[in-house]
Design a protein around this motif. Sequence first.
Motif, mmCIF file in Angstrom:
data_model
loop_
_atom_site.group_PDB
_atom_site.id
_atom_site.type_symbol
_atom_site.label_atom_id
_atom_site.label_comp_id
_atom_site.label_asym_id
_atom_site.label_seq_id
_atom_site.Cartn_x
_atom_site.Cartn_y
_atom_site.Cartn_z
ATOM 1 N N ARG A 195 0.856 -1.187 0.000
ATOM 2 C CA ARG A 195 0.000 0.000 0.000
ATOM 3 C C ARG A 195 0.887 1.231 0.000
ATOM 4 N N PHE A 196 0.354 2.349 -0.456
ATOM 5 C CA PHE A 196 1.075 3.616 -0.410
ATOM 6 C C PHE A 196 0.924 4.290 0.956
ATOM 7 N N SER A 197 -0.261 4.143 1.542
ATOM 8 C CA SER A 197 -0.582 4.797 2.812
ATOM 9 C C SER A 197 -0.285 6.289 2.788
ATOM 10 N N ASN A 198 -0.662 6.936 1.687
ATOM 11 C CA ASN A 198 -0.606 8.408 1.650
ATOM 12 C C ASN A 198 0.824 8.960 1.658
ATOM 13 N N PHE A 199 1.758 8.187 1.142
ATOM 14 C CA PHE A 199 3.168 8.607 1.108
ATOM 15 C C PHE A 199 3.505 9.151 -0.286
ATOM 16 N N LEU A 200 4.031 10.332 -0.375
ATOM 17 C CA LEU A 200 4.564 10.915 -1.610
ATOM 18 C C LEU A 200 3.662 10.686 -2.830
ATOM 19 N N LEU A 201 2.377 10.989 -2.675
ATOM 20 C CA LEU A 201 1.411 10.662 -3.732
ATOM 21 C C LEU A 201 1.738 11.348 -5.057
ATOM 22 N N TRP A 202 2.071 12.620 -4.998
ATOM 23 C CA TRP A 202 2.368 13.353 -6.236
ATOM 24 C C TRP A 202 3.707 12.921 -6.819
ATOM 25 N N GLN A 203 4.702 12.774 -5.951
ATOM 26 C CA GLN A 203 6.080 12.526 -6.389
ATOM 27 C C GLN A 203 6.306 11.110 -6.910
ATOM 28 N N SER A 204 5.394 10.188 -6.631
ATOM 29 C CA SER A 204 5.652 8.785 -6.942
ATOM 30 C C SER A 204 5.169 8.364 -8.327
ATOM 31 N N ALA A 205 4.742 9.330 -9.134
ATOM 32 C CA ALA A 205 4.125 9.004 -10.431
ATOM 33 C C ALA A 205 4.974 8.052 -11.275
ATOM 34 N N TYR A 206 6.297 8.236 -11.250
ATOM 35 C CA TYR A 206 7.161 7.398 -12.077
ATOM 36 C C TYR A 206 8.128 6.546 -11.265
ATOM 37 N N SER A 207 7.936 6.479 -9.968
ATOM 38 C CA SER A 207 8.874 5.746 -9.111
ATOM 39 C C SER A 207 8.742 4.233 -9.304
ATOM 40 N N GLU A 208 9.866 3.554 -9.148
ATOM 41 C CA GLU A 208 9.794 2.101 -9.045
ATOM 42 C C GLU A 208 9.385 1.777 -7.626
ATOM 43 N N LEU A 209 8.575 0.740 -7.489
ATOM 44 C CA LEU A 209 8.081 0.393 -6.153
ATOM 45 C C LEU A 209 8.628 -0.973 -5.757
ATOM 46 N N MET A 210 9.027 -1.079 -4.520
ATOM 47 C CA MET A 210 9.500 -2.367 -4.026
ATOM 48 C C MET A 210 8.894 -2.663 -2.672
ATOM 49 N N PHE A 211 8.326 -3.848 -2.555
ATOM 50 C CA PHE A 211 7.724 -4.273 -1.293
ATOM 51 C C PHE A 211 8.439 -5.538 -0.850
ATOM 52 N N ILE A 212 9.022 -5.504 0.327
ATOM 53 C CA ILE A 212 9.716 -6.696 0.808
ATOM 54 C C ILE A 212 9.094 -7.161 2.128
ATOM 55 N N ASP A 213 9.233 -8.452 2.389
ATOM 56 C CA ASP A 213 8.572 -9.028 3.569
ATOM 57 C C ASP A 213 9.300 -8.730 4.874
ATOM 58 N N ASP A 214 10.586 -8.397 4.808
ATOM 59 C CA ASP A 214 11.350 -8.145 6.039
ATOM 60 C C ASP A 214 10.664 -7.096 6.910
ATOM 61 N N LEU A 215 10.671 -7.340 8.204
ATOM 62 C CA LEU A 215 10.129 -6.346 9.128
ATOM 63 C C LEU A 215 11.200 -5.284 9.349
ATOM 64 N N TRP A 216 10.785 -4.033 9.519
ATOM 65 C CA TRP A 216 11.746 -2.932 9.519
ATOM 66 C C TRP A 216 12.948 -3.127 10.477
ATOM 67 N N PRO A 217 12.739 -3.554 11.730
ATOM 68 C CA PRO A 217 13.908 -3.663 12.624
ATOM 69 C C PRO A 217 14.950 -4.671 12.146
ATOM 70 N N ASP A 218 14.566 -5.578 11.231
ATOM 71 C CA ASP A 218 15.524 -6.563 10.719
ATOM 72 C C ASP A 218 16.333 -6.030 9.539
ATOM 73 N N PHE A 219 16.054 -4.819 9.127
ATOM 74 C CA PHE A 219 16.732 -4.259 7.946
ATOM 75 C C PHE A 219 18.240 -4.229 8.172
ATOM 76 N N ASN A 220 18.984 -4.735 7.198
ATOM 77 C CA ASN A 220 20.448 -4.752 7.330
ATOM 78 C C ASN A 220 21.107 -4.526 5.965
ATOM 79 N N GLU A 221 22.417 -4.583 5.955
ATOM 80 C CA GLU A 221 23.128 -4.259 4.719
ATOM 81 C C GLU A 221 22.825 -5.253 3.599
#
Length: 229
Positions: A195-221
């Motif tokens: 979902r976008f959840s109201n994030f950068l609605l105007w600016q995202s017109a041409y953005s690539e989108l990536m959704f990953i299953d990792d939970l945020w605190p597990d984010f690493n290099e």
Amino acid sequence: MSNKNSGSELKTPTHLAVTMDGNGRWAKLRGMARTAGHKAGTQALRKLVEYCISYEIKYLTIFSFSSENWSRPKDEVNFILRLMRHYVISDLEKLNKNNVKIKVIGERDTLDKTILELIENAETVTKNNTGLELIIAFNYGGRGEIASAFKKIAQNIQNGDVSINDIDEDMISNSLYLPNIPDPDLILRTSGEIRFSNFLLWQSAYSELMFIDDLWPDFNEKTFIKVLQ
Ligand code: IPE
Ligand code: MG
């Protein structure tokens, strides 16, 4: 941390935007309170900023607190606010030393004076830095941002500075919270929510989108490199 040239071909975005999601679920999985997840999420944010500096990403926008997040339980909201205040106070010196320029996007009129002062101070202290631009979306909503752009434009029309026929896409872009920042080329959201959840609605017109299953605190290099690849 490893060299940015190691490994296979990396496509480094100019502007990376991240919705850091899954703190609560990360904590729940460990039988901990949601607040512990937010705390761990702050550590993950520190890492993300470090990677962006190291990989020479120019702009990083993070969704830290949405205008909708106020509807969460009061205790959780207060904890997140305290945590963010603590993050800015404790990390400002290091961020400044690392040449990071901090900017905050979101609705400011309704903010508590202490938060507002903290934001303004962080922006002022780092305003001449030339490295990573860290854009913190706080009390932010994409529709609210577009509405505020319309207000600015309407005001300029009322003042007689522009006419209705002058309104075009560029004028709207330039009336958003932060003009002169290239649109994000990549928007990442963690925790499997698509979902976008109201994030950068105007600016995202041409953005690539990536959704990953990792939970945020597990984010690493490793995850960061996977995303860039
Ligand atoms: C993201 O994690 C942090 C903020 C929105 C401040 P969540 O708190 O949304 O975590 P989940 O989605 O409940 O797991
Ligand atoms: Mg969530």
